[in-house]
Design a protein around this motif. Structure first.
Motif, PDB file in Angstrom:
ATOM      1  N   LYS A  84      -5.849  -3.486   0.806  1.00  0.00           N
ATOM      2  CA  LYS A  84      -6.483  -2.219   0.456  1.00  0.00           C
ATOM      3  C   LYS A  84      -6.486  -2.064  -1.057  1.00  0.00           C
ATOM      4  N   LYS A  85      -7.505  -1.373  -1.548  1.00  0.00           N
ATOM      5  CA  LYS A  85      -7.662  -1.217  -2.988  1.00  0.00           C
ATOM      6  C   LYS A  85      -7.555   0.242  -3.391  1.00  0.00           C
ATOM      7  N   ALA A  86      -6.903   0.470  -4.529  1.00  0.00           N
ATOM      8  CA  ALA A  86      -6.804   1.811  -5.102  1.00  0.00           C
ATOM      9  C   ALA A  86      -6.673   1.683  -6.614  1.00  0.00           C
ATOM     10  N   ASN A  87      -7.501   2.424  -7.347  1.00  0.00           N
ATOM     11  CA  ASN A  87      -7.468   2.416  -8.820  1.00  0.00           C
ATOM     12  C   ASN A  87      -7.590   1.005  -9.399  1.00  0.00           C
ATOM     13  N   TRP A  97       0.849  -1.194   0.000  1.00  0.00           N
ATOM     14  CA  TRP A  97       0.000   0.000   0.000  1.00  0.00           C
ATOM     15  C   TRP A  97       0.881   1.239   0.000  1.00  0.00           C
TER      16      TRP A  97
END
Length: 288
Positions: free
Chosen positions: A116-119, A44
């Motif tokens: 965790k997630k992003a884009n 992350w």
């Protein structure tokens, strides 16, 4: 052709396995190989400062240190319980995990890693921070601008000198510390313990840390790297060898030498492609 199709299908099966579990394995495999920048690819982004300080404190001082995964237990879609055996650790590292509550026995560490997630991309959290309440998480990098700089036990010349750094050296600093003449630094001793040090703000600068930079191969996904590999194998090499064999006439020697250099560069990039593909598909680190 049939074997290539089978290999592609087998690779897709491997990639289709639990991607988060694979990313956890990839992270520790890269760390154990001394490839912290490559490991950051799976972490992350906001936890990069933790990875950076952990690498500075423990990993860079002990090339034999390794975290060997024993088990990975999926708790839910967003968390995994990971058991690790910490090989070739020093006492300071074991004390560090004892304070964090992760050391369960001997050199066995148990931690819960969250996803965790992003884009549209999933990352693994890394909360192995400085674990020091007196130091904030607002970390920056300070570069020494003078020939020699004293690191002192307190903000003033009356305090003892703990160590010295030379021009161009870098030191982590606590950017929350407010003092017009002195900065508060983080100094890692050879036994991995932390010393809070103070140094002149007039003789140093302050920069945002660019924690990690991925090389061109690590920055690409497995699909892109596979396509690039096929292009190099079936387009670049045939063109190079064809040009080498056709080289003749005046200036042929120089032309052949240039082609040979280009060939060496192509071999280097081919190795990078193969190493990245093997690691992403099979989690295998090739040498060098």
């Amino acid at each position: 052709m049939k074997n290539l199709i089978y290999l592609t299908l087998f690779s897709l099966v491997l990639v289709s396995c639990d991607s988060n579990e694979r990313n956890i394995k990839k992270t520790f495999n890269r760390l154990n190989s001394g490839e912290t920048s490559a490991a950051s690819k799976y972490i992350w982004p906001k936890d990069h400062k933790n990875l950076f300080t952990f690498e500075q404190r423990f990993l860079s001082e002990n090339e034999l240190l390794s975290f060997d995964i024993q088990t990975i237990e999926k708790l839910n879609d967003e968390s995994y319980k990971v058991s690790l055996n910490c090989s070739n650790s020093n006492e300071e590292l074991l004390n560090y995990f004892t304070k964090k509550g992760n050391l369960v026995s001997g050199t066995k560490i148990v931690d819960t890693l969250f996803i965790k997630k992003a884009n549209g991309k999933e990352y693994v959290t890394f909360d192995w921070d400085l674990n020091e309440k007196t130091i904030s998480n607002n970390i920056k990098l300070s570069t020494i601008l003078t020939k020699k700089l004293n690191l002192r036990a307190g903000p003033g010349r009356k305090y003892d000198v703990i160590s010295q750094l030379e021009k161009g050296d870098e030191l982590l600093m606590d950017d929350n510390y407010e003092n017009s003449n002195w900065r508060k630094g983080i100094y890692f001793e050879k036994n991995s313990s932390i010393k809070e040090v103070y140094f002149s703000s007039q003789l140093t600068d302050s920069n945002e840390i660019s924690f990690f930079t991925l090389n061109w191969a690590d920055s690409m996904g497995i699909v892109v790297i596979s396509i690039l590999g096929l292009l190099v194998l079936f387009v670049v090499y045939p063109l190079l060898f064809s040009a080498l064999f056709r080289a003749g006439g005046e200036g042929a020697g120089t032309f052949a030498l240039i082609l040979f250099v280009v060939l060496l560069v192509a071999v280097y990039f081919t190795y990078q492609i193969i190493e990245t593909a093997f690691f992403e598909l099979f989690i295998i680190n090739l040498p060098f």
